[in-house]
Design a protein around this motif. Structure first.
Motif, short mmCIF file in Angstrom:
data_model
loop_
_atom_site.label_atom_id
_atom_site.label_comp_id
_atom_site.label_asym_id
_atom_site.label_seq_id
_atom_site.Cartn_x
_atom_site.Cartn_y
_atom_site.Cartn_z
N PHE A 122 0.83 -1.21 0.00
CA PHE A 122 0.00 0.00 0.00
C PHE A 122 0.86 1.26 0.00
CE2 PHE A 122 -3.61 -2.44 2.34
CZ PHE A 122 -3.79 -3.23 1.22
N PHE A 123 1.99 1.20 0.71
CA PHE A 123 2.92 2.33 0.70
C PHE A 123 3.59 2.46 -0.67
CE2 PHE A 123 2.56 1.54 5.25
CZ PHE A 123 2.40 2.83 5.72
N ALA B 204 13.32 -0.75 -6.05
CA ALA B 204 13.44 -0.40 -7.46
C ALA B 204 12.89 1.00 -7.73
CB ALA B 204 12.70 -1.43 -8.33
N GLU B 205 11.78 1.35 -7.09
CA GLU B 205 11.21 2.69 -7.28
C GLU B 205 12.15 3.76 -6.74
OE1 GLU B 205 8.45 3.89 -8.86
OE2 GLU B 205 8.11 1.84 -9.56
N LEU B 206 12.73 3.51 -5.57
CA LEU B 206 13.68 4.47 -5.01
C LEU B 206 14.91 4.61 -5.90
CD1 LEU B 206 13.47 3.65 -1.20
CD2 LEU B 206 12.85 5.80 -2.30
N LYS B 207 15.37 3.50 -6.43
CA LYS B 207 16.52 3.54 -7.33
C LYS B 207 16.19 4.33 -8.59
CE LYS B 207 20.07 0.57 -9.23
NZ LYS B 207 20.55 -0.81 -9.39
N PHE C 35 7.67 5.58 0.29
CA PHE C 35 8.52 4.41 0.04
C PHE C 35 9.32 4.02 1.28
CE2 PHE C 35 8.62 5.84 -4.63
CZ PHE C 35 7.54 5.02 -4.96
N CYS C 36 9.85 5.01 1.97
CA CYS C 36 10.64 4.73 3.18
C CYS C 36 9.76 4.14 4.28
CB CYS C 36 11.33 5.99 3.67
SG CYS C 36 12.69 6.50 2.59
N ASN C 37 8.51 4.59 4.39
CA ASN C 37 7.58 4.01 5.35
C ASN C 37 7.32 2.54 5.01
OD1 ASN C 37 7.32 6.32 6.90
ND2 ASN C 37 5.52 7.04 5.80
N GLY C 38 7.22 2.24 3.73
CA GLY C 38 7.04 0.86 3.31
C GLY C 38 8.25 0.01 3.63
N LEU C 39 9.44 0.59 3.49
CA LEU C 39 10.67 -0.14 3.81
C LEU C 39 10.83 -0.38 5.30
CD1 LEU C 39 13.33 1.30 1.34
CD2 LEU C 39 12.29 -0.97 1.34
N GLU C 40 10.20 0.45 6.13
CA GLU C 40 10.24 0.21 7.57
C GLU C 40 9.50 -1.08 7.92
OE1 GLU C 40 8.95 3.53 9.92
OE2 GLU C 40 10.42 4.88 9.00
N SER D 15 13.40 -5.32 2.75
CA SER D 15 13.94 -5.84 1.49
C SER D 15 12.88 -5.92 0.40
CB SER D 15 14.56 -7.22 1.72
OG SER D 15 13.57 -8.12 2.19
N HIS D 16 11.87 -5.07 0.45
CA HIS D 16 10.81 -5.07 -0.56
C HIS D 16 11.40 -4.62 -1.89
CE1 HIS D 16 6.98 -4.23 -2.52
NE2 HIS D 16 6.41 -4.97 -1.56
N SER D 17 11.50 -5.55 -2.83
CA SER D 17 12.24 -5.29 -4.07
C SER D 17 11.59 -4.21 -4.93
CB SER D 17 12.37 -6.58 -4.88
OG SER D 17 11.10 -7.12 -5.19
N GLU D 18 10.27 -4.16 -4.98
CA GLU D 18 9.61 -3.14 -5.82
C GLU D 18 9.82 -1.74 -5.25
OE1 GLU D 18 5.67 -4.08 -7.64
OE2 GLU D 18 5.81 -5.82 -6.30
N ILE D 19 9.78 -1.61 -3.95
CA ILE D 19 10.02 -0.30 -3.33
C ILE D 19 11.45 0.12 -3.58
CG2 ILE D 19 10.14 0.99 -1.17
CD1 ILE D 19 7.80 -0.67 -0.13
#
Length: 154
Positions: free
Chosen positions: A83-84, A119-122, A104-109, A113-117
């Motif tokens: 959802f994030f 990838a979006e940050l990259k 995206f950072c909230n999702g990573l918290e 290791s969420h690969s899609e997040i």
């Protein structure tokens, strides 16, 4: 498409989003919600709400409405990094870079290791902090330690 179940319509919408057919995805999600008998925004399952927000933003360019749907989904299931991810994509599409990075950072918290997040940050150009923070990124120590740690992760 009328004879498909709500779940099948939703799965079709996800594939349409991947194929960047946003208008078709939006109509498929709306049909899935209607076919599921969900009346009112409060009764729509959070996964449907999140993707409805993403499709609304990408198809109709209604970024605020899309973000509202995503935020409502997050309020129902705050522990779902997907959802994030969708909220971040909505913000990114709308040009709200800081809000997108924050989502995206909230999702990573939740899932580091969420690969899609990642990838979006990259894609947005986000980089990790230098290994030795008081030295510049271009310092030899930072470069080699960063390279070593990167290879160790892979």
């Amino acid at each position: 498409m009328q004879d498909l179940s709500s779940e099948e319509l939703f799965k079709a919408a996800l594939q349409l989003l991947k194929d960047k057919k946003y208008w078709d995805a939006l109509s498929s999600i709306k049909m899935a919600i209607k076919k599921g008998g969900y009346e009112g925004v409060d009764n729509i399952p959070p996964i449907y709400l999140s993707y409805l927000g993403l499709a609304t933003a990408l198809a109709e360019k209604r970024y605020r409405d899309g973000a509202e749907f995503c935020v409502k989904a997050i309020k129902k299931e705050f522990y779902n990094p997907l959802f994030f991810l969708n909220l971040g994509k909505v913000y990114s599409a709308g040009g709200y870079r800081f809000k997108a990075i924050n989502a995206f950072c909230n999702g990573l918290e939740i899932d580091k290791s969420h690969s899609e997040i990642m990838a979006e940050l990259k894609k947005m150009g986000m980089r990790r902090k230098p290994v030795i923070s008081f030295l510049p990124r271009t310092n030899v120590l930072n470069r080699y330690l960063g390279y070593f740690l990167y290879k160790k992760r892979a």
